[in-house]
Design a protein around this motif. Structure first.
Motif, PDB file in Angstrom:
ATOM      1  N   VAL A 151      74.631  -5.297  27.103  1.00  0.00           N
ATOM      2  CA  VAL A 151      73.635  -4.909  26.103  1.00  0.00           C
ATOM      3  C   VAL A 151      73.360  -6.083  25.171  1.00  0.00           C
ATOM      4  CG1 VAL A 151      73.117  -3.358  24.167  1.00  0.00           C
ATOM      5  CG2 VAL A 151      74.264  -2.469  26.209  1.00  0.00           C
ATOM      6  N   LEU A 152      74.416  -6.784  24.757  1.00  0.00           N
ATOM      7  CA  LEU A 152      74.256  -7.934  23.871  1.00  0.00           C
ATOM      8  C   LEU A 152      73.438  -9.040  24.544  1.00  0.00           C
ATOM      9  CD1 LEU A 152      76.356  -6.391  22.199  1.00  0.00           C
ATOM     10  CD2 LEU A 152      77.661  -8.502  21.976  1.00  0.00           C
ATOM     11  N   LYS A 153      73.668  -9.237  25.836  1.00  0.00           N
ATOM     12  CA  LYS A 153      72.934 -10.275  26.576  1.00  0.00           C
ATOM     13  C   LYS A 153      71.427  -9.999  26.589  1.00  0.00           C
ATOM     14  CE  LYS A 153      76.581 -11.611  29.857  1.00  0.00           C
ATOM     15  NZ  LYS A 153      76.977 -11.569  31.276  1.00  0.00           N
ATOM     16  N   GLN A 271      81.474  -3.022  20.681  1.00  0.00           N
ATOM     17  CA  GLN A 271      80.915  -1.716  21.051  1.00  0.00           C
ATOM     18  C   GLN A 271      79.921  -1.223  20.004  1.00  0.00           C
ATOM     19  OE1 GLN A 271      84.646   0.422  21.574  1.00  0.00           O
ATOM     20  NE2 GLN A 271      84.436   0.299  23.789  1.00  0.00           N
ATOM     21  N   LEU A 272      80.247  -1.427  18.733  1.00  0.00           N
ATOM     22  CA  LEU A 272      79.335  -1.023  17.664  1.00  0.00           C
ATOM     23  C   LEU A 272      78.027  -1.816  17.720  1.00  0.00           C
ATOM     24  CD1 LEU A 272      81.731  -0.607  14.604  1.00  0.00           C
ATOM     25  CD2 LEU A 272      80.390   1.195  15.694  1.00  0.00           C
ATOM     26  N   LEU A 273      78.132  -3.121  17.961  1.00  0.00           N
ATOM     27  CA  LEU A 273      76.930  -3.945  18.065  1.00  0.00           C
ATOM     28  C   LEU A 273      76.031  -3.458  19.200  1.00  0.00           C
ATOM     29  CD1 LEU A 273      78.384  -7.531  17.538  1.00  0.00           C
ATOM     30  CD2 LEU A 273      76.743  -6.373  16.054  1.00  0.00           C
ATOM     31  N   ALA A 274      76.642  -3.135  20.335  1.00  0.00           N
ATOM     32  CA  ALA A 274      75.863  -2.623  21.462  1.00  0.00           C
ATOM     33  C   ALA A 274      75.165  -1.315  21.094  1.00  0.00           C
ATOM     34  CB  ALA A 274      76.769  -2.420  22.678  1.00  0.00           C
ATOM     35  N   TYR A 275      75.864  -0.475  20.343  1.00  0.00           N
ATOM     36  CA  TYR A 275      75.268   0.798  19.913  1.00  0.00           C
ATOM     37  C   TYR A 275      74.080   0.544  18.995  1.00  0.00           C
ATOM     38  CZ  TYR A 275      74.707   5.172  17.367  1.00  0.00           C
ATOM     39  OH  TYR A 275      74.185   6.288  16.786  1.00  0.00           O
ATOM     40  N   TYR A 276      74.252  -0.346  18.018  1.00  0.00           N
ATOM     41  CA  TYR A 276      73.164  -0.640  17.088  1.00  0.00           C
ATOM     42  C   TYR A 276      71.947  -1.199  17.817  1.00  0.00           C
ATOM     43  CZ  TYR A 276      76.808  -0.386  13.450  1.00  0.00           C
ATOM     44  OH  TYR A 276      77.823   0.006  12.628  1.00  0.00           O
ATOM     45  N   GLU A 288      74.641  -3.579   8.742  1.00  0.00           N
ATOM     46  CA  GLU A 288      75.817  -3.174   9.506  1.00  0.00           C
ATOM     47  C   GLU A 288      76.120  -4.161  10.632  1.00  0.00           C
ATOM     48  OE1 GLU A 288      74.157   0.766  10.053  1.00  0.00           O
ATOM     49  OE2 GLU A 288      75.976   1.608   9.203  1.00  0.00           O
ATOM     50  N   ILE A 289      75.060  -4.732  11.232  1.00  0.00           N
ATOM     51  CA  ILE A 289      75.268  -5.749  12.257  1.00  0.00           C
ATOM     52  C   ILE A 289      75.936  -6.977  11.637  1.00  0.00           C
ATOM     53  CG2 ILE A 289      74.100  -7.333  13.839  1.00  0.00           C
ATOM     54  CD1 ILE A 289      72.026  -5.155  14.326  1.00  0.00           C
ATOM     55  N   ALA A 290      75.446  -7.383  10.472  1.00  0.00           N
ATOM     56  CA  ALA A 290      76.052  -8.524   9.771  1.00  0.00           C
ATOM     57  C   ALA A 290      77.514  -8.232   9.441  1.00  0.00           C
ATOM     58  CB  ALA A 290      75.262  -8.830   8.501  1.00  0.00           C
ATOM     59  N   GLN A 291      77.804  -7.002   9.045  1.00  0.00           N
ATOM     60  CA  GLN A 291      79.176  -6.609   8.733  1.00  0.00           C
ATOM     61  C   GLN A 291      80.061  -6.716   9.972  1.00  0.00           C
ATOM     62  OE1 GLN A 291      80.727  -2.314   7.959  1.00  0.00           O
ATOM     63  NE2 GLN A 291      79.981  -3.068   5.989  1.00  0.00           N
ATOM     64  N   SER A 292      79.531  -6.290  11.140  1.00  0.00           N
ATOM     65  CA  SER A 292      80.293  -6.404  12.378  1.00  0.00           C
ATOM     66  C   SER A 292      80.604  -7.853  12.706  1.00  0.00           C
ATOM     67  CB  SER A 292      79.522  -5.763  13.544  1.00  0.00           C
ATOM     68  OG  SER A 292      79.574  -4.356  13.480  1.00  0.00           O
ATOM     69  N   PHE A 293      79.637  -8.740  12.521  1.00  0.00           N
ATOM     70  CA  PHE A 293      79.883 -10.154  12.791  1.00  0.00           C
ATOM     71  C   PHE A 293      80.888 -10.744  11.805  1.00  0.00           C
ATOM     72  CE2 PHE A 293      75.894 -10.271  15.365  1.00  0.00           C
ATOM     73  CZ  PHE A 293      76.463 -10.814  16.512  1.00  0.00           C
ATOM     74  N   ASN A 294      80.891 -10.276  10.566  1.00  0.00           N
ATOM     75  CA  ASN A 294      81.902 -10.725   9.603  1.00  0.00           C
ATOM     76  C   ASN A 294      83.307 -10.376  10.077  1.00  0.00           C
ATOM     77  OD1 ASN A 294      80.057 -11.842   7.830  1.00  0.00           O
ATOM     78  ND2 ASN A 294      79.879 -10.002   6.575  1.00  0.00           N
ATOM     79  N   VAL A 295      83.453  -9.141  10.574  1.00  0.00           N
ATOM     80  CA  VAL A 295      84.753  -8.705  11.104  1.00  0.00           C
ATOM     81  C   VAL A 295      85.133  -9.549  12.314  1.00  0.00           C
ATOM     82  CG1 VAL A 295      86.019  -6.801  12.183  1.00  0.00           C
ATOM     83  CG2 VAL A 295      84.492  -6.342  10.248  1.00  0.00           C
TER      84      VAL A 295
END
Length: 304
Positions: A151-153, A271-276, A288-295
């Motif tokens: 999904v990310l690709k 998994q969260l990024l793929a969902y978003y 929220e995407i930025a927050q995921s990348f921070n983590v």
């Protein structure tokens, strides 16, 4: 919808199917949680001074959650609210209510302390329950990594294009780390997998019980440790993490505990990024995407 649910709850509580009889039919229903698959109501029988938590489901999630209660939780009230009743239509669960329900806005230090105690109790309980059973991570790699990375690709996000490319580049290395953990034959300790604040019930004595067990997975328990760490950092209480970390190392006996936490934190955020990115019917939540990348960036520094 809420008014409809209130009518349905009244019909359920005063039906012949319900195992408890009440002296009067005076009751109060308050809507507490609106989730993706269920709504939770606090129900007070006024004359009898009895409270319940009633979950009203949309779809088949009730069947999954009742299965968790029957197969794994049993009477283990230390981990989850006591199950009082599940109706045959598979739409309602009636659970014990804990007074002092926590706010869905902030985590307090006392709540983190109580949740850390809960994680330790959960780890010990499931480790003993599943003694001798092992996790096969390799069977789950498609679900954990391969599918979300695809999904990310394919993402057309312009804002996070460079971050996504870098994460995809590291996916094979992340996968190898998971395969290596599989070779270690760690004990099977289930993950609740949704330790968001709205699923935490806490009374005024600091006792924590967790609701919403429909996402339980048979794994190592490290998705829950990773969620705890994430919530702690989001609450800007990261200075307290080392104390919790030491307690978790002692109960698990895993010396490289923090590397495992980092690995599963990264996998969860992928998994969260793929969902978003995959949900076309929702506005992409850049914050929220930025927050995921921070983590992910924080945990990658620990993992590699």
């Amino acid at each position: 919808m809420i008014e409809k649910h209130k009518v349905e709850i009244a019909s359920l509580l005063f039906s012949n199917e319900f195992p408890i009889r009440f002296s009067q039919h005076d009751f109060l229903v308050e809507h507490r949680i609106e989730g993706k698959s269920a709504n939770v109501y606090e129900v007070t029988l006024l004359a009898d001074n009895i409270k319940f938590a009633v979950k009203v489901f949309d779809g088949q999630w009730q069947k999954r959650e009742i299965g968790v209660y029957h197969d794994y939780l049993g009477a283990k009230e230390l981990l989850a609210p006591k199950l009082i009743f599940a109706d045959k239509s598979e739409r309602f669960l009636v659970l014990e209510w804990l007074d002092g329900y926590s706010s869905p806005k902030t985590h307090s230090q006392l709540e983190f302390d109580a949740l850390a105690n809960w994680l330790i109790a959960k780890y010990s309980y499931f480790k003993n329950l599943n003694k001798g059973k092992l996790v096969n991570s390799i069977e789950k790699i498609s679900w954990l990594i391969d599918n979300p990375v695809e999904v990310l690709k394919k993402s057309s996000s312009v804002v996070f294009q460079s971050e996504l490319k870098e994460l995809v580049r590291k996916a094979d290395q992340i996968k190898e780390n998971l395969i290596e953990i599989d070779r270690r034959k760690l004990p099977m300790v289930f993950d609740h997998n949704d330790l968001e604040i709205q699923n935490i019930m806490q009374n005024n004595k600091g006792v924590v019980r967790i609701i919403d067990w429909a996402n339980l997975t048979k794994f190592y328990g490290f998705f829950d440790f990773a969620q705890f760490k994430k919530n702690l950092f989001l609450a800007k209480k990261e200075n307290a993490y080392l104390d919790y970390q030491q307690r978790f190392i002692e109960i698990t006996g895993i010396k490289d505990f923090e590397q495992l936490v980092s690995l599963f934190a990264i996998i969860k955020e992928i998994q969260l990024l793929a969902y978003y990115l995959e949900n076309n019917n929702m506005r992409i939540r850049d914050q929220e995407i930025a927050q995921s990348f921070n983590v992910i960036n924080r945990e990658l520094q620990i993992l590699f």
